[in-house]
Design a protein around this motif. Structure first.
Motif, PDB file in Angstrom:
ATOM      1  N   UNK A  86       0.832  -1.208   0.000  1.00 48.70           N
ATOM      2  CA  UNK A  86       0.000   0.000   0.000  1.00 48.70           C
ATOM      3  C   UNK A  86       0.865   1.257   0.000  1.00 48.70           C
ATOM      4  N   UNK A  87       2.095   1.160   0.532  1.00 41.38           N
ATOM      5  CA  UNK A  87       2.945   2.341   0.636  1.00 41.38           C
ATOM      6  C   UNK A  87       3.492   2.792  -0.709  1.00 41.38           C
ATOM      7  N   UNK A  88       3.526   1.859  -1.688  1.00 41.89           N
ATOM      8  CA  UNK A  88       4.106   2.222  -2.981  1.00 41.89           C
ATOM      9  C   UNK A  88       3.053   2.412  -4.055  1.00 41.89           C
ATOM     10  N   UNK A  89       1.787   2.342  -3.697  1.00 37.97           N
ATOM     11  CA  UNK A  89       0.720   2.571  -4.668  1.00 37.97           C
ATOM     12  C   UNK A  89       0.543   4.065  -4.882  1.00 37.97           C
ATOM     13  N   UNK A  90       0.527   4.482  -6.123  1.00 40.31           N
ATOM     14  CA  UNK A  90       0.373   5.906  -6.436  1.00 40.31           C
ATOM     15  C   UNK A  90      -0.795   6.191  -7.361  1.00 40.31           C
ATOM     16  N   UNK A  91      -1.137   5.261  -8.243  1.00 46.10           N
ATOM     17  CA  UNK A  91      -2.206   5.543  -9.208  1.00 46.10           C
ATOM     18  C   UNK A  91      -3.594   5.227  -8.636  1.00 46.10           C
ATOM     19  N   UNK A  92      -3.663   4.505  -7.527  1.00 43.20           N
ATOM     20  CA  UNK A  92      -4.947   4.238  -6.857  1.00 43.20           C
ATOM     21  C   UNK A  92      -4.771   4.518  -5.375  1.00 43.20           C
ATOM     22  N   UNK A  93      -5.879   4.762  -4.716  1.00 46.92           N
ATOM     23  CA  UNK A  93      -5.847   4.990  -3.285  1.00 46.92           C
ATOM     24  C   UNK A  93      -5.808   3.657  -2.534  1.00 46.92           C
ATOM     25  N   UNK A 106      -8.355  -1.878  -0.891  1.00 45.94           N
ATOM     26  CA  UNK A 106      -9.017  -2.656   0.167  1.00 45.94           C
ATOM     27  C   UNK A 106     -10.454  -2.970  -0.225  1.00 45.94           C
ATOM     28  N   UNK A 107     -11.137  -2.015  -0.863  1.00 48.52           N
ATOM     29  CA  UNK A 107     -12.514  -2.258  -1.293  1.00 48.52           C
ATOM     30  C   UNK A 107     -12.565  -3.351  -2.351  1.00 48.52           C
TER      31      UNK A 107
END
Length: 339
Positions: free
Chosen positions: A66-73, A78-79
């Motif tokens: 999750x820390x390296x995701x940039x194009x999605x929240x 999680x959803x």
């Protein structure tokens, strides 16, 4: 710019402490994000179901991506994961043959039978459903029955309905004449069909007279088992002995409690409202004739709400013929019938 370089330096310093698989997962996420961005022509980033599946699978094994995701929240990922979890278990729980589902109409019918017949169990309801053409297992019937925490028992309505044919009630009421004398009318009513069994008039009521009226009202084979009455002193020892000799159990109500004898009190109220309050009584014979005419109307013609709009002596439904009207009590009431 300086903040970005500082974060990069920290990541480089912390990299020896990370596991190799975690680093590979983060690199895979970064590379896939670059592929998605190169695929974009203009506007928002478009993710396919395969892209979502790729991110979700990595997130299941390495939540730190999750820390390296940039194009999605992160909450979007999680959803997606939760939606995939629901789809998986929906697929896992899909019906694989077996018994067909019970229809809503049949479930409602099972519940209705269970509520209306508290003494019936699953075998009894199952038998009734088989006779109605429903092919259902007995275990399914037991599943959709009403669950009770107490042993099954009948309701008060059923209890009173079953005992009403064996119960009658009697009482006296006063009617003034044109000369302001007082006449006493004696009535007996059965609780089952509210039929007016007996009505008579006297100017001088005594216990012997009341006992004789009871004898004339009930032949020996038609006497009720219980007789409800108030505590009027007119019901002396002669009356109680007569009731005992006829096999009738005497049931006086509590003192000053006319509501405990509500059936006959309602009958007397109907006689007053629908008959004697609208006429001037000339004498004993006149009142006896009027009450006899009203009793015939009450038993054979007048409809009752407690009997589903039927008369105590059930009236047949007439669907053909011309409607005619016949006056009763000089036009105080009318009888409508088809001829």
């Amino acid at each position: 710019m300086m903040i970005g370089l500082f974060c990069f330096a920290l990541a480089v310093l912390a990299s020896p402490f990370r596991s190799k698989l975690r680093l590979e997962a983060e690199n895979a996420v970064l590379r896939h994000q670059l592929i998605v961005l190169r695929r974009r022509r203009r506007g928002r980033v478009r993710l396919t179901n395969l892209d979502r599946w790729f991110f979700v699978q990595l997130y299941r094994r390495f939540p730190a991506i999750l820390k390296v995701l940039t194009i999605i929240r992160p909450e979007t990922l999680v959803r997606w994961h939760r939606a995939g979890f629901r789809c998986y278990w929906r697929w896992k729980s899909r019906p694989r043959g077996g018994r067909p589902p019970v229809e809503t109409e049949l479930r409602t019918l099972i519940r209705q039978m269970s509520v209306e017949n508290p003494l019936w169990g699953a075998p009894r309801i199952h038998g009734e459903l088989l006779k109605l053409g429903f092919e259902v297992a007995q275990s399914s019937v037991a599943k959709y029955m009403v669950k009770r925490r107490v042993p099954p028992s009948q309701g008060w309505r059923t209890f009173l309905h079953n005992h009403a044919p064996d119960v009658a009630a009697m009482d006296l009421f006063v009617v003034p004449t044109v000369s302001f004398d007082l006449l006493y009318a004696f009535v007996i009513v059965r609780l089952d069909r509210r039929d007016l069994v007996w009505i008579n008039v006297t100017a001088h009521p005594t216990a012997e007279w009341v006992a004789r009226q009871i004898t004339e009202a009930f032949p020996w084979s038609e006497a009720p088992r219980y007789m409800i009455r108030d505590r009027d002193c007119i019901y002396g020892a002669v009356v109680t002995r007569r009731l005992r000799a006829m096999g009738i159990r005497d049931k006086p109500v509590a003192p000053a409690s006319p509501w405990q004898n509500g059936f006959v009190e309602r009958l007397i109220g109907s006689i007053r409202r629908e008959c004697v309050d609208h006429i001037i009584v000339l004498g004993e014979m006149n009142l006896r004739r009027v009450l006899k005419s009203y009793a015939d109307y009450y038993n054979g013609i007048r409809t009752h709400r407690s009997l589903n709009k039927d008369a105590p002596v059930s009236r047949p439904v007439q669907r053909t013929g011309v409607i005619s009207s016949r006056a009763i009590l000089g036009g105080l009431h009318h009888h409508y019938a088809r001829v």
